[in-house]
Design an enzyme around this catalytic site. Structure first.
Site, PDB file in Angstrom:
ATOM      1  N   CYS A 109       0.828  -1.203   0.000  1.00 26.61           N
ATOM      2  CA  CYS A 109       0.000   0.000   0.000  1.00 26.61           C
ATOM      3  C   CYS A 109       0.873   1.268   0.000  1.00 26.61           C
ATOM      4  CB  CYS A 109      -0.977  -0.039   1.161  1.00 26.61           C
ATOM      5  SG  CYS A 109      -2.393   1.075   0.963  1.00 26.61           S
TER       6      CYS A 109
ATOM      7  N   HIS B 219      -3.739  -5.595   1.204  1.00 31.40           N
ATOM      8  CA  HIS B 219      -3.356  -5.982   2.562  1.00 31.40           C
ATOM      9  C   HIS B 219      -3.862  -7.398   2.859  1.00 31.40           C
ATOM     10  CE1 HIS B 219      -2.053  -1.986   3.845  1.00 31.40           C
ATOM     11  NE2 HIS B 219      -3.147  -1.481   3.320  1.00 31.40           N
TER      12      HIS B 219
END
Length: 494
Positions: free
Chosen positions: A334, A431
């Site tokens: 991310c 994630h």
């Protein structure tokens, strides 16, 4: 309001173990056949989870939902504060970005959020036999009582009884509980029906007189003493204060993680830290990346540009470049993925001052922070191994560039992420990848390490163990009676 039975677990302070106690109670009563739901009116954490209904909640509430054996919902945590600076935070309401607010301004804003908090509570309550509510911080912070939605303000508005948890491992537990009783107004004292001592080490009977003393001084029912639960470290980390536990295990595969100021979604590391042949080490500012490192992981960040500046200030940009030249690997997750590129542009000033900064230049990609926030649960496959993956995305920004032609993943058939031409550097917005046993095994196998760990089964076994641990330690029937409106006899307070 009409509602199902509910109990609110408040604490004498932050990090006294409320989240873990709530998770244990959720699994305990779910194992008794009750439809249990977790709820936290207001949470502050950069460790968030995407929900199936398209929003985000605190990671602790996602774990509590798992403990209760239910799917996640934005209504389990209607207000989530995600700190971006020391004095400001992004405000997420019912799973969606609502505002960015300075701490002082939020004190005025929060009372206006109470109707939405109560709406979410009513929705959660409607599907439950029991709602286990978690407070935030402490109700004894009376300077923050006006407009409160996290502790007594919510408990009073929703008419929910309270049980207070105190951490004896910190010391001063009698003063913490009795002091809370002293500073609260009479009506709020009466709302607290009992107390639990948490994290006791040694012979619990040695605190019998302490329990009696607290009960005598407060009039609250002594519901039990919970001994230290050693397996708590196997559960997903809730707070940055829990990060240090990742370094406890040693192994032949050496992974290092720079600990950045706005680190987010750091529970991505938990499955790796549970692997017996993996060492996960968190680097503090001033520590160099060791020369024998195999993999550097750059985690998520709530403020990518600010954390990139912190990474450079610590000298880690030089260390990471040297690590790659030595043949080492780097994975960006991310915000960490965004840092690996050539540039990060923030034309709208989403993270502060509008502008454009140079990235680490390890991936031939560019990121622009703009557009709507992406929050979704995803499924797909690892592009290299074909291993199935499941995870979630919570991010703002678009990333494009030559290295995106070599995707790290394929999500629902579409390419996602990027890999460098030499294969040593990779990044993704997804994630939770390492939670997936198939992907984690493929990742470790590519680095010469075998994995036999079933992480999901481990987490569920620990939750079951936690439920048994708590049931042995407290009077769960008395707690359930309080939630259902029953009376528990106590000593009289002076």
């Amino acid at each position: 309001m009409a509602q199902s039975p509910a109990i609110m677990v408040q604490g004498t302070g932050s990090n006294v173990g409320k989240s873990l106690v709530v998770a244990g109670l959720c699994r305990l009563f779910a194992n008794r056949g009750l439809a249990v739901r977790p709820f936290k009116p207001q949470n502050m954490s950069n460790n968030a989870a995407a929900t199936l209904d398209g929003g985000e909640i605190g990671r602790a509430q996602a774990l509590q939902a798992r403990a209760a054996r239910v799917e996640t919902s934005v209504h389990f945590n209607p207000v989530l504060l995600k700190p971006e600076t020391d004095i400001g935070a992004q405000v997420i309401v019912q799973g969606r970005r609502f505002a960015t607010s300075k701490a002082r301004a939020y004190q005025s804003l929060r009372s206006s959020l109470l109707p939405m908090v109560l709406e979410s509570f009513e929705r959660v309550s409607g599907a439950a036999d029991l709602v286990v509510v978690e407070g935030a911080g402490s109700p004894a912070e009376t300077n923050l009582r006006a407009g409160d939605i996290a502790n007594m303000g919510f408990a009073e508005a929703a008419d929910v009884p309270v049980v207070l948890v105190a951490d004896i491992d910190r010391g001063g537990v009698i003063a913490n509980l009795v002091g809370t009783h002293v500073v609260l107004p009479p009506r709020e004292r009466e709302r607290i029906k009992g107390f639990i001592i948490n994290r006791f080490r040694g012979d619990v009977s040695l605190f019998d007189e302490g329990m009696a003393e607290i009960a005598r001084r407060t009039g609250w029912a002594p519901l039990g003493v919970i001994p230290w639960f050693g397996r708590a470290g196997a559960l997903p980390a809730e707070d940055a204060l829990d990060l240090d536990r990742a370094a406890a295990r040693t192994g032949s595969l050496k992974i290092v993680v720079p600990r950045l100021p706005r680190i987010a979604n750091f529970d991505d590391l938990d499955p790796l830290a549970e692997e017996p042949d993996v060492s996960v080490r968190l680097l503090e500012s001033g520590e160099a990346v060791p020369g024998d490192t195999d993999v550097v992981i750059l985690t998520g960040s709530k403020s990518t540009i600010a954390d990139l500046a912190a990474l450079r200030a610590a000298g880690w940009d030089v260390d990471i470049a040297a690590h790659v030249r030595r043949g080492g690997r780097v994975v960006g997750l991310c915000g960490g993925y965004q840092m690996l590129g050539r540039t990060i542009a923030d034309p709208e000033g989403i993270e502060g001052t509008a502008g454009r900064v140079e990235g680490l230049g390890l991936l031939d990609i560019e990121t622009v922070l703009e557009g709507d926030k992406t929050t979704r649960v995803v499924r797909g496959a690892h592009a290299e191994s074909g291993a199935a993956v499941a995870g979630y995305e919570i991010h703002m920004g678009r990333t494009t560039g030559t290295d995106c032609a070599r995707p790290f993943l394929r999500i629902e058939g579409a390419p996602e992420g990027a890999v460098s031409a030499d294969g040593r550097v990779a990044g993704t917005y997804v994630h939770g990848l390492f939670t997936d046993d198939a992907f984690r095994a493929a990742f470790l196998r590519a680095h010469g390490t075998q994995s036999d760990l079933s992480y999901d089964a481990t987490v569920d076994a620990v939750l079951d163990g936690l439920a048994v641990h708590i049931e042995r330690a407290i009077d769960a029937d008395a707690l359930l009676a309080i939630a259902r409106g029953g009376q528990t006899s106590t000593a009289s307070a002076p």
